[in-house]
Scaffold this motif. Structure first.
Motif, PDB file in Angstrom:
ATOM      1  N   ASP A 143     -17.430 -44.532 -31.966  1.00  0.00           N
ATOM      2  CA  ASP A 143     -18.075 -44.157 -30.689  1.00  0.00           C
ATOM      3  C   ASP A 143     -18.107 -42.593 -30.531  1.00  0.00           C
ATOM      4  OD1 ASP A 143     -18.443 -45.092 -27.664  1.00  0.00           O
ATOM      5  OD2 ASP A 143     -16.970 -43.575 -27.436  1.00  0.00           O
ATOM      6  N   PHE A 144     -16.975 -41.822 -30.882  1.00  0.00           N
ATOM      7  CA  PHE A 144     -17.350 -40.348 -30.867  1.00  0.00           C
ATOM      8  C   PHE A 144     -18.292 -39.976 -31.671  1.00  0.00           C
ATOM      9  CE2 PHE A 144     -16.494 -36.546 -33.197  1.00  0.00           C
ATOM     10  CZ  PHE A 144     -16.274 -35.646 -32.350  1.00  0.00           C
ATOM     11  N   CYS A 145     -18.456 -40.590 -32.924  1.00  0.00           N
ATOM     12  CA  CYS A 145     -19.328 -39.883 -33.939  1.00  0.00           C
ATOM     13  C   CYS A 145     -20.903 -40.326 -33.294  1.00  0.00           C
ATOM     14  CB  CYS A 145     -19.323 -40.649 -35.439  1.00  0.00           C
ATOM     15  SG  CYS A 145     -17.763 -40.302 -36.332  1.00  0.00           S
ATOM     16  N   THR A 146     -20.861 -41.413 -32.853  1.00  0.00           N
ATOM     17  CA  THR A 146     -22.464 -41.551 -32.366  1.00  0.00           C
ATOM     18  C   THR A 146     -22.949 -40.930 -31.221  1.00  0.00           C
ATOM     19  OG1 THR A 146     -21.610 -43.649 -31.069  1.00  0.00           O
ATOM     20  CG2 THR A 146     -22.333 -43.970 -33.511  1.00  0.00           C
ATOM     21  N   ARG A 147     -21.845 -40.632 -30.202  1.00  0.00           N
ATOM     22  CA  ARG A 147     -22.104 -39.929 -28.955  1.00  0.00           C
ATOM     23  C   ARG A 147     -22.033 -38.515 -28.971  1.00  0.00           C
ATOM     24  NH1 ARG A 147     -21.219 -43.004 -24.160  1.00  0.00           N
ATOM     25  NH2 ARG A 147     -20.661 -45.392 -24.591  1.00  0.00           N
ATOM     26  N   TRP A 148     -20.924 -37.808 -29.769  1.00  0.00           N
ATOM     27  CA  TRP A 148     -21.084 -36.372 -29.832  1.00  0.00           C
ATOM     28  C   TRP A 148     -21.044 -35.773 -31.388  1.00  0.00           C
ATOM     29  CZ3 TRP A 148     -17.286 -39.330 -27.067  1.00  0.00           C
ATOM     30  CH2 TRP A 148     -17.569 -39.645 -25.721  1.00  0.00           C
ATOM     31  N   GLY A 149     -20.909 -36.676 -32.468  1.00  0.00           N
ATOM     32  CA  GLY A 149     -21.022 -36.036 -33.880  1.00  0.00           C
ATOM     33  C   GLY A 149     -21.988 -35.145 -34.203  1.00  0.00           C
ATOM     34  N   GLY A 150     -23.156 -35.121 -33.344  1.00  0.00           N
ATOM     35  CA  GLY A 150     -24.344 -34.496 -33.633  1.00  0.00           C
ATOM     36  C   GLY A 150     -24.045 -33.017 -33.546  1.00  0.00           C
ATOM     37  N   HIS A 151     -23.087 -32.613 -32.667  1.00  0.00           N
ATOM     38  CA  HIS A 151     -22.582 -31.334 -32.261  1.00  0.00           C
ATOM     39  C   HIS A 151     -21.778 -30.477 -33.370  1.00  0.00           C
ATOM     40  CE1 HIS A 151     -24.358 -31.726 -28.213  1.00  0.00           C
ATOM     41  NE2 HIS A 151     -23.718 -32.799 -28.211  1.00  0.00           N
ATOM     42  N   TYR A 152     -21.179 -31.594 -34.264  1.00  0.00           N
ATOM     43  CA  TYR A 152     -20.315 -30.871 -35.240  1.00  0.00           C
ATOM     44  C   TYR A 152     -20.952 -31.203 -36.785  1.00  0.00           C
ATOM     45  CZ  TYR A 152     -17.551 -30.698 -30.721  1.00  0.00           C
ATOM     46  OH  TYR A 152     -17.163 -30.379 -29.616  1.00  0.00           O
ATOM     47  N   ARG A 153     -19.988 -30.517 -37.641  1.00  0.00           N
ATOM     48  CA  ARG A 153     -20.632 -30.604 -39.069  1.00  0.00           C
ATOM     49  C   ARG A 153     -19.246 -31.353 -39.652  1.00  0.00           C
ATOM     50  NH1 ARG A 153     -21.988 -25.691 -42.798  1.00  0.00           N
ATOM     51  NH2 ARG A 153     -23.493 -25.733 -41.216  1.00  0.00           N
ATOM     52  N   TYR A 154     -18.053 -31.440 -39.082  1.00  0.00           N
ATOM     53  CA  TYR A 154     -16.922 -31.874 -39.572  1.00  0.00           C
ATOM     54  C   TYR A 154     -15.790 -32.615 -38.681  1.00  0.00           C
ATOM     55  CZ  TYR A 154     -18.103 -28.894 -43.407  1.00  0.00           C
ATOM     56  OH  TYR A 154     -18.831 -28.071 -44.219  1.00  0.00           O
ATOM     57  N   MET A 155     -15.248 -33.387 -38.558  1.00  0.00           N
ATOM     58  CA  MET A 155     -14.297 -33.927 -37.901  1.00  0.00           C
ATOM     59  C   MET A 155     -12.758 -34.094 -38.665  1.00  0.00           C
ATOM     60  SD  MET A 155     -14.855 -37.837 -37.239  1.00  0.00           S
ATOM     61  CE  MET A 155     -15.117 -39.001 -38.593  1.00  0.00           C
ATOM     62  N   ILE A 156     -11.652 -33.395 -38.033  1.00  0.00           N
ATOM     63  CA  ILE A 156     -10.313 -33.752 -38.657  1.00  0.00           C
ATOM     64  C   ILE A 156      -9.724 -34.651 -37.662  1.00  0.00           C
ATOM     65  CG2 ILE A 156      -8.276 -32.505 -39.012  1.00  0.00           C
ATOM     66  CD1 ILE A 156      -9.583 -29.976 -39.278  1.00  0.00           C
ATOM     67  N   VAL A 157      -9.335 -35.700 -38.425  1.00  0.00           N
ATOM     68  CA  VAL A 157      -8.622 -36.891 -37.836  1.00  0.00           C
ATOM     69  C   VAL A 157      -7.333 -36.914 -37.725  1.00  0.00           C
ATOM     70  CG1 VAL A 157      -8.732 -39.397 -37.715  1.00  0.00           C
ATOM     71  CG2 VAL A 157     -10.662 -38.439 -38.355  1.00  0.00           C
ATOM     72  N   LEU A 158      -6.604 -36.745 -36.693  1.00  0.00           N
ATOM     73  CA  LEU A 158      -5.207 -36.942 -36.454  1.00  0.00           C
ATOM     74  C   LEU A 158      -4.556 -38.237 -36.171  1.00  0.00           C
ATOM     75  CD1 LEU A 158      -4.781 -33.610 -34.770  1.00  0.00           C
ATOM     76  CD2 LEU A 158      -4.602 -34.047 -37.182  1.00  0.00           C
ATOM     77  N   ASP A 159      -3.449 -38.303 -36.027  1.00  0.00           N
ATOM     78  CA  ASP A 159      -2.862 -39.672 -35.480  1.00  0.00           C
ATOM     79  C   ASP A 159      -1.967 -39.173 -34.495  1.00  0.00           C
ATOM     80  OD1 ASP A 159      -2.135 -42.453 -35.376  1.00  0.00           O
ATOM     81  OD2 ASP A 159      -1.150 -42.517 -37.263  1.00  0.00           O
ATOM     82  N   ALA A 160      -1.447 -39.909 -33.603  1.00  0.00           N
ATOM     83  CA  ALA A 160      -0.553 -39.580 -32.416  1.00  0.00           C
ATOM     84  C   ALA A 160       0.789 -38.730 -32.655  1.00  0.00           C
ATOM     85  CB  ALA A 160      -0.121 -40.905 -31.540  1.00  0.00           C
ATOM     86  N   ASP A 161       1.187 -38.907 -33.830  1.00  0.00           N
ATOM     87  CA  ASP A 161       2.577 -38.130 -34.329  1.00  0.00           C
ATOM     88  C   ASP A 161       2.054 -37.070 -35.217  1.00  0.00           C
ATOM     89  OD1 ASP A 161       1.808 -39.832 -36.316  1.00  0.00           O
ATOM     90  OD2 ASP A 161       3.648 -41.032 -36.065  1.00  0.00           O
ATOM     91  N   SER A 162       0.770 -36.796 -35.505  1.00  0.00           N
ATOM     92  CA  SER A 162       0.481 -35.749 -36.226  1.00  0.00           C
ATOM     93  C   SER A 162       0.589 -34.538 -35.916  1.00  0.00           C
ATOM     94  CB  SER A 162      -0.940 -35.871 -36.940  1.00  0.00           C
ATOM     95  OG  SER A 162      -1.312 -37.203 -37.476  1.00  0.00           O
TER      96      SER A 162
END
Length: 718
Positions: free
Chosen positions: A214-233
């Motif tokens: 959902d994030f990638c399809t809606r807002w991914g075009g604004h960014y080249r990379y995404m750093i994925v965390l977990d709730a305790d990261s």
């Protein structure tokens, strides 16, 4: 659909020929030695695994083959081959990692490879989104962690290149409202308007993978990379910047996974696991990188992903059939890495990149519950390993994911078969005279062969622990961080004893999970219990009562009928019989703190905490929100969002735009409003409360209603 996509990829026309330049010539000249080096490494690794397995199997066949192979002996040979090869992969991975760390960094590590010309280190970074998907988590801990990361990142001077996104799938209405208030407080405190975002999905379709999609399809075009965390990261700012720079230097890399180090737990169980992961983990991750190289795996968090190829290739279909083997793909991370590799992109494990942290479950029971969540997803990989279009190493990753849980029922079956075979052997009477032979024929002893098999197996299991301890002698500062040679040695010995006691318990837990999944009992998506807490006797008895009973009954039967086998079986029996006290005592925070005072199970992150972990601790201890509405916790955030004008306005402003509800939906909401008015908030369940505050018109109506005539049990109004 993956197979069809692969065929389409093969049918695409070849790219246009590019003129030969000095840059392309150098890139190809560097690439060829890399390909040769990668091939030699993998050939050597898998040859060692195969050779070691065949040698051990040969010794065992020699023992069994004297009187012909019975069906039970054939079963034992098959199980031993599968299980020993699984042990061999782990052993040789650790062995390769030992030499990599001993002699310096790996020349083929992602951080050491020749790269494309990179921009100046002072140049602005490519736009990167830091994503934290959450689901009914402790919002205080979530936002304390994000603030710590934000502060650490600001100290690098590269904060402007990053935006933060809290992607909530929370269903609990009270937690939902709490998250919004914590987000608003963080935005105010850090002046983060336009850089720190929050959204709650109306429907948590496809769980975490759907959240990221959902994030990638809606807002991914604004960014080249995404750093994925977990709730305790938790991650250091320098690590985040380095990850982005590595991606910029290697345009053919789609994903870089960092090895997260467990931190911040105080229970004895978690501190033992933190120590084990810290001291052994760096050796294993170095070994994994040694043979996986650019075809590594993805663990779902603490990783950087190139958004464009992720969008192009990582859409996950539903598997045919119903759960647990069909339906939505649960362990999506393995599959996403395989899809990226299939499309020609590289996936790397940056084993030498520190500053990446996570938190472990605090008790043995919570650890097993987390395994239950992962078990179904990993067993789904069995059908993916046979799917068309994936390369050999991706199939191996799938098989290893399956084996990480299938090993437990296989070990249990092996132990049962060994006991049965031992009983059969005790019932046989030796025959010394055959036919007309007047000299006795003495039974042949295979004590040497069986002892060799046992010693080889034990060496494979425990030698990596000794190798990890030896690596500490190379670095005096690191050795002191683990409590010195005496403290580290004592910790390794005690951790080994603890793992021997808990291994049979986890074996039975995982066997139960696998059998439940095979019987098509699907698992939901319950939130994890992340905070430290003690295991009560009642909870331990309910979880481990069956383990204790199995241990007692098995011990009595083996002692009565196969006494020689009983003594070999005592390590397994001891773990089962003592499972209740071990589970309770290991959950103790007092024992965890006491072991730290004695210098046991220390890690570098405890001895000298990095700044980002200190920031997290400060945030949790202070917890002095800027928003006054957060300082005094009400009886119910649900009631607060209906009554408090500020909270009500904030919540309505964050609700997504929706089409007006249909007639059926309006009648349903109308009924809930009347129920709330007549019987009060306590008469509604969590799903009904969420439905009421998810509709902006209904929420505005209820706000006016509560100020005019609140129900009797609405609690103290502001």
């Amino acid at each position: 659909c993956w197979a069809r996509s692969a065929r389409r990829d093969r049918k695409r026309p070849a790219p246009e020929a590019r003129p030969l330049t000095w840059t392309s010539f150098m890139a190809n000249s560097v690439r060829l030695p890399a390909i040769i080096g990668h091939t030699l490494r993998r050939t050597a690794f898998f040859a060692l695994v195969a050779l070691t397995t065949l040698l051990a199997l040969g010794l065992l066949v020699t023992v069994f083959h004297t009187g012909g192979l019975s069906p039970m002996e054939l079963l034992l040979l098959l199980l031993y081959t599968i299980l020993f090869s699984w042990i061999c992969i782990s052993f040789w991975t650790a062995f390769m990692g030992f030499f990599v760390i001993l002699f310096g960094r790996d020349r083929w590590a992602i951080s050491r490879q020749p790269a494309a010309p990179s921009p100046d280190s002072a140049a602005p970074l490519a736009r990167t989104a830091i994503l934290m998907p959450i689901y009914n988590e402790d919002s205080e801990r979530v936002f304390a962690g994000l603030r710590a990361i934000h502060r650490s990142l600001a100290q690098t001077g590269q904060l402007d290149g990053f935006d933060f996104f809290v992607l909530s799938d929370t269903r609990d209405p009270d937690v939902w409202v709490e998250e919004e208030l914590r987000w608003q407080d963080m935005v105010r405190a850090l002046d983060g308007k336009g850089r720190i975002f929050y959204r709650n999905r109306p429907e948590n379709t496809s769980r975490k993978s759907g959240n990221l999609e959902d994030f990638c399809t809606r807002w991914g075009g604004h960014y080249r990379y995404m750093i994925v965390l977990d709730a305790d990261s938790i991650m250091k700012g320098e690590t985040l910047v380095t990850m982005v720079r590595l991606m910029e230097r290697h345009p053919g890399v789609a994903l870089i996974q960092t090895p997260p180090v467990p931190v911040n737990r105080e229970s004895l169980f978690a501190r033992i696991l933190q120590f084990a992961s810290s001291i052994y983990g760096r050796m294993f991750t170095a070994g994994l990188n040694y043979w996986q190289l650019g075809e590594s795996n993805y663990w779902g968090h603490n990783a950087i992903v190139r958004i464009r190829p992720f969008l192009d290739h990582c859409g996950l279909p539903k598997l045919p059939g119903r759960e647990p083997f069909g339906g939505e793909i649960l362990s999506h991370d393995f599959v996403e890495a395989a899809l990226l590799r299939r499309a020609g992109w590289e996936v790397w494990l940056a084993y030498d990149l520190d500053g990446s942290y996570e938190e472990l479950p605090p008790t043995l029971i919570d650890y097993a519950k987390r395994d239950r969540r992962w078990c179904q997803g990993n067993l789904q990989h069995l059908r993916l390993a046979l799917s068309r279009g994936f390369n050999a190493l991706s199939r191996l990753h799938f098989a290893m994911g399956v084996m990480s849980y299938a090993a437990s029922p296989l070990w249990l079956l092996f132990l049962i078969a060994t006991g049965v075979e031992a009983f059969i052997q005790t019932q046989r009477e030796p025959v010394y005279f055959f036919g007309e032979n007047w000299m006795p024929v003495w039974p042949v002893s295979f004590a040497v062969e069986m002892t060799t098999v046992l010693l080889v197996t034990l060496t494979m299991l425990f030698l990596p622990k000794l190798l990890a301890l030896l690596l500490l002698l190379k670095d005096g500062k690191l050795l002191r961080a683990y409590g010195g040679l005496l403290g580290a040695t004592a910790s390794v010995v005690l951790e080994t004893l603890f793992s021997v006691l808990t291994a049979p318990v986890l074996m039975l837990f995982q066997t139960k999970f696998v059998l439940a999944i095979l019987m098509r009992r699907a698992v939901g998506w319950p939130p994890q219990q992340r905070g430290d807490h003690m295991t009560s006797f009642r909870e331990a008895a309910l979880a481990h009562g069956g383990h204790t009973l199995i241990g007692v009954v098995t011990g009595v039967l083996s002692y009565m009928y196969v006494p020689a086998f009983f003594w070999w079986f005592t390590p397994v029996l001891a773990g089962l019989v003592l499972s209740i006290p071990v589970s309770m005592l290991s959950s103790s925070m007092a024992l965890g703190r006491g072991s730290r005072e004695l210098g046991l199970f220390l890690t570098p992150e405890e001895t000298d905490p990095p700044a980002v972990l200190r920031y997290l601790e400060e945030n949790l201890e202070e917890d002095d929100p800027a928003l006054p509405v957060l300082r005094d916790k009400p009886h119910s955030r649900f009631v607060q969002v209906l009554t408090d004008p500020y909270v009500n306005a904030l919540h309505r402003s964050l609700l997504p735009q929706r089409d007006p509800p249909g007639k059926r939906r309006r009648h349903y909401l109308e009924g809930l409003v009347h129920q709330l008015e007549e019987e009060g908030p306590d008469s509604l369940n969590a799903a009904q409360k969420r439905d009421l505050i998810a509709d902006p018109d209904t929420l505005q109506r209820l706000h006016a209603l509560f100020w005019s005539r609140p129900p009797a049990n609405a609690g103290a109004l502001p």
